[in-house]
Design a protein around this motif. Structure first.
Motif, PDB file in Angstrom:
ATOM      1  N   LEU A   1       1.073  -1.105  -0.002  1.00 18.81           N
ATOM      2  CA  LEU A   1       0.036  -0.083  -0.115  1.00 18.81           C
ATOM      3  C   LEU A   1       0.844   1.298  -0.098  1.00 18.81           C
ATOM      4  O   LEU A   1       0.643   2.105  -0.712  1.00 18.81           O
ATOM      5  CB  LEU A   1      -0.912  -0.001   1.312  1.00 18.81           C
ATOM      6  CG  LEU A   1      -2.045  -0.929   1.222  1.00 18.81           C
ATOM      7  CD1 LEU A   1      -2.750  -1.011   2.471  1.00 18.81           C
ATOM      8  CD2 LEU A   1      -3.102  -0.723   0.006  1.00 18.81           C
ATOM      9  N   ALA A   2       1.991   1.245   0.874  1.00 15.78           N
ATOM     10  CA  ALA A   2       2.893   2.422   0.966  1.00 15.78           C
ATOM     11  C   ALA A   2       3.395   2.632  -0.509  1.00 15.78           C
ATOM     12  O   ALA A   2       3.631   3.680  -1.078  1.00 15.78           O
ATOM     13  CB  ALA A   2       3.975   2.196   1.847  1.00 15.78           C
ATOM     14  N   VAL A   3       3.967   1.679  -1.070  1.00 19.00           N
ATOM     15  CA  VAL A   3       4.489   1.745  -2.354  1.00 19.00           C
ATOM     16  C   VAL A   3       3.603   2.064  -3.530  1.00 19.00           C
ATOM     17  O   VAL A   3       3.922   2.878  -4.264  1.00 19.00           O
ATOM     18  CB  VAL A   3       5.597   0.599  -2.609  1.00 19.00           C
ATOM     19  CG1 VAL A   3       6.095   0.682  -4.078  1.00 19.00           C
ATOM     20  CG2 VAL A   3       6.736   0.218  -1.797  1.00 19.00           C
ATOM     21  N   GLY A   4       2.293   1.439  -3.527  1.00 22.39           N
ATOM     22  CA  GLY A   4       1.346   1.863  -4.379  1.00 22.39           C
ATOM     23  C   GLY A   4       1.155   3.203  -4.355  1.00 22.39           C
ATOM     24  O   GLY A   4       0.603   3.924  -5.454  1.00 22.39           O
ATOM     25  N   ALA A   5       0.934   3.770  -3.354  1.00 21.58           N
ATOM     26  CA  ALA A   5       0.365   5.315  -3.174  1.00 21.58           C
ATOM     27  C   ALA A   5       1.445   6.262  -3.655  1.00 21.58           C
ATOM     28  O   ALA A   5       1.324   7.185  -4.202  1.00 21.58           O
ATOM     29  CB  ALA A   5       0.216   5.460  -1.516  1.00 21.58           C
ATOM     30  N   ARG A   6       2.773   5.551  -3.550  1.00 23.41           N
ATOM     31  CA  ARG A   6       3.980   6.607  -4.008  1.00 23.41           C
ATOM     32  C   ARG A   6       4.312   6.438  -5.538  1.00 23.41           C
ATOM     33  O   ARG A   6       4.965   6.966  -6.203  1.00 23.41           O
ATOM     34  CB  ARG A   6       4.956   6.299  -3.271  1.00 23.41           C
ATOM     35  CG  ARG A   6       4.931   6.706  -2.010  1.00 23.41           C
ATOM     36  CD  ARG A   6       6.175   6.608  -1.067  1.00 23.41           C
ATOM     37  NE  ARG A   6       6.804   7.564  -1.331  1.00 23.41           N
ATOM     38  CZ  ARG A   6       8.073   7.807  -0.930  1.00 23.41           C
ATOM     39  NH1 ARG A   6       8.991   7.016  -0.485  1.00 23.41           N
ATOM     40  NH2 ARG A   6       8.804   9.076  -1.305  1.00 23.41           N
TER      41      ARG A   6
ATOM     42  N   ASP B   1       3.649   7.267  -8.800  1.00 27.90           N
ATOM     43  CA  ASP B   1       3.180   8.200  -9.945  1.00 27.90           C
ATOM     44  C   ASP B   1       3.208   7.996 -11.217  1.00 27.90           C
ATOM     45  O   ASP B   1       2.668   8.524 -12.260  1.00 27.90           O
ATOM     46  CB  ASP B   1       3.393   9.561  -9.235  1.00 27.90           C
ATOM     47  CG  ASP B   1       3.094   9.837  -7.984  1.00 27.90           C
ATOM     48  OD1 ASP B   1       2.140   9.356  -7.566  1.00 27.90           O
ATOM     49  OD2 ASP B   1       3.837  10.522  -7.304  1.00 27.90           O
ATOM     50  N   GLU B   2       4.402   7.278 -11.664  1.00 28.99           N
ATOM     51  CA  GLU B   2       4.590   7.061 -13.088  1.00 28.99           C
ATOM     52  C   GLU B   2       4.022   5.912 -13.628  1.00 28.99           C
ATOM     53  O   GLU B   2       4.094   4.956 -13.064  1.00 28.99           O
ATOM     54  CB  GLU B   2       6.328   7.186 -13.143  1.00 28.99           C
ATOM     55  CG  GLU B   2       6.927   6.165 -12.322  1.00 28.99           C
ATOM     56  CD  GLU B   2       8.434   6.598 -12.107  1.00 28.99           C
ATOM     57  OE1 GLU B   2       9.068   5.590 -12.786  1.00 28.99           O
ATOM     58  OE2 GLU B   2       8.991   7.421 -11.813  1.00 28.99           O
ATOM     59  N   PRO B   3       3.568   6.026 -15.100  1.00 34.46           N
ATOM     60  CA  PRO B   3       3.017   4.827 -15.570  1.00 34.46           C
ATOM     61  C   PRO B   3       3.893   3.817 -15.627  1.00 34.46           C
ATOM     62  O   PRO B   3       3.445   2.531 -15.862  1.00 34.46           O
ATOM     63  CB  PRO B   3       2.647   5.352 -16.849  1.00 34.46           C
ATOM     64  CG  PRO B   3       3.224   6.776 -17.169  1.00 34.46           C
ATOM     65  CD  PRO B   3       3.705   7.228 -15.827  1.00 34.46           C
ATOM     66  N   ASP B   4       5.138   3.722 -16.069  1.00 33.31           N
ATOM     67  CA  ASP B   4       6.266   2.824 -16.346  1.00 33.31           C
ATOM     68  C   ASP B   4       6.905   2.292 -14.897  1.00 33.31           C
ATOM     69  O   ASP B   4       7.794   1.587 -14.984  1.00 33.31           O
ATOM     70  CB  ASP B   4       7.161   3.119 -17.215  1.00 33.31           C
ATOM     71  CG  ASP B   4       6.572   3.432 -18.680  1.00 33.31           C
ATOM     72  OD1 ASP B   4       5.372   2.801 -18.902  1.00 33.31           O
ATOM     73  OD2 ASP B   4       7.146   4.335 -19.481  1.00 33.31           O
ATOM     74  N   GLY B   5       6.309   2.612 -13.884  1.00 36.66           N
ATOM     75  CA  GLY B   5       6.852   2.272 -12.468  1.00 36.66           C
ATOM     76  C   GLY B   5       6.408   1.176 -12.046  1.00 36.66           C
ATOM     77  O   GLY B   5       6.856   0.832 -10.861  1.00 36.66           O
ATOM     78  N   ALA B   6       5.891   0.104 -12.835  1.00 38.33           N
ATOM     79  CA  ALA B   6       5.545  -1.279 -12.374  1.00 38.33           C
ATOM     80  C   ALA B   6       6.510  -1.970 -11.960  1.00 38.33           C
ATOM     81  O   ALA B   6       6.621  -2.536 -10.724  1.00 38.33           O
ATOM     82  CB  ALA B   6       4.600  -1.909 -13.217  1.00 38.33           C
ATOM     83  N   LYS B   7       7.552  -2.058 -12.590  1.00 35.23           N
ATOM     84  CA  LYS B   7       8.831  -2.991 -12.288  1.00 35.23           C
ATOM     85  C   LYS B   7       9.606  -2.267 -11.217  1.00 35.23           C
ATOM     86  O   LYS B   7       9.957  -2.809 -10.206  1.00 35.23           O
ATOM     87  CB  LYS B   7       9.827  -2.572 -13.539  1.00 35.23           C
ATOM     88  CG  LYS B   7      10.852  -3.754 -13.252  1.00 35.23           C
ATOM     89  CD  LYS B   7      11.956  -3.881 -14.570  1.00 35.23           C
ATOM     90  CE  LYS B   7      12.920  -4.717 -14.536  1.00 35.23           C
ATOM     91  NZ  LYS B   7      13.633  -4.909 -15.921  1.00 35.23           N
ATOM     92  N   ALA B   8       9.644  -0.956 -11.114  1.00 35.63           N
ATOM     93  CA  ALA B   8      10.359  -0.229  -9.956  1.00 35.63           C
ATOM     94  C   ALA B   8       9.224  -0.558  -8.858  1.00 35.63           C
ATOM     95  O   ALA B   8       9.811  -0.703  -7.497  1.00 35.63           O
ATOM     96  CB  ALA B   8      10.433   1.228 -10.070  1.00 35.63           C
TER      97      ALA B   8
ATOM     98  N   VAL C   1       8.381  -3.213  -3.609  1.00 35.25           N
ATOM     99  CA  VAL C   1       7.661  -4.067  -2.821  1.00 35.25           C
ATOM    100  C   VAL C   1       8.672  -4.884  -2.025  1.00 35.25           C
ATOM    101  O   VAL C   1       8.509  -5.457  -0.975  1.00 35.25           O
ATOM    102  CB  VAL C   1       6.520  -4.557  -3.283  1.00 35.25           C
ATOM    103  CG1 VAL C   1       5.624  -5.483  -2.593  1.00 35.25           C
ATOM    104  CG2 VAL C   1       5.329  -3.233  -3.736  1.00 35.25           C
ATOM    105  N   GLN C   2       9.427  -5.659  -3.041  1.00 35.96           N
ATOM    106  CA  GLN C   2      10.149  -6.789  -2.491  1.00 35.96           C
ATOM    107  C   GLN C   2      11.288  -6.289  -1.436  1.00 35.96           C
ATOM    108  O   GLN C   2      11.361  -7.113  -0.537  1.00 35.96           O
ATOM    109  CB  GLN C   2      11.008  -7.376  -3.923  1.00 35.96           C
ATOM    110  CG  GLN C   2      10.070  -8.227  -4.725  1.00 35.96           C
ATOM    111  CD  GLN C   2      10.696  -8.656  -6.049  1.00 35.96           C
ATOM    112  OE1 GLN C   2      11.841  -8.056  -6.395  1.00 35.96           O
ATOM    113  NE2 GLN C   2      10.145  -9.643  -6.481  1.00 35.96           N
ATOM    114  N   GLU C   3      11.766  -5.025  -1.699  1.00 30.95           N
ATOM    115  CA  GLU C   3      12.843  -4.563  -0.735  1.00 30.95           C
ATOM    116  C   GLU C   3      12.082  -4.377   0.524  1.00 30.95           C
ATOM    117  O   GLU C   3      12.575  -4.600   1.472  1.00 30.95           O
ATOM    118  CB  GLU C   3      13.187  -3.297  -1.261  1.00 30.95           C
ATOM    119  CG  GLU C   3      14.233  -3.546  -2.439  1.00 30.95           C
ATOM    120  CD  GLU C   3      14.680  -2.076  -2.883  1.00 30.95           C
ATOM    121  OE1 GLU C   3      14.422  -1.037  -2.419  1.00 30.95           O
ATOM    122  OE2 GLU C   3      15.468  -2.012  -4.116  1.00 30.95           O
TER     123      GLU C   3
END
Length: 94
Positions: free
Chosen positions: A15-20, A22-29, A34-36
């Motif tokens: 949830l915390a990472v999902g809220a941050r 903002d960029e459309p290609d940020g799925a990999k990041a 989330v893993q980290e």
């Protein structure tokens, strides 16, 4: 309890990472972040549980030590009472 705590921490990380994100290609990041965070949460939980186990082991060792030494103290007290009784008998009457 261990699994539920880890699951809760992982959900909070997602949830915390999902809220941050903002960029459309940020799925990999996002996945990497989330893993980290999940790894960090897991490490923190493992550390907390190992501390609890260590504390329980220390408490058990302390209880055992006190139990063993209490018996020794009782034995010494009995010996002291016996010696005191012997000395009392040896003292001359006034």
């Amino acid at each position: 309890m261990k699994a539920s705590l880890l699951f809760l921490l992982a959900c909070a990380a997602v949830l915390a990472v999902g809220a941050r994100a903002d960029e459309p290609d940020g799925a990999k990041a996002l996945v990497q972040k989330v893993q980290e965070l999940a790894e960090k949460a897991s490490a923190i939980a493992k550390d907390a549980f190992s501390r609890v186990r260590e504390s329980e082991a220390m408490q058990q060792a302390s209880r055992q030590w006190l139990s063993e030494n209490a018996e020794l103290a009782k034995q010494r007290l009995v010996q002291f009472k016996e010696k005191l009784a012997e000395l009392w008998k040896k003292t001359p009457a006034p």
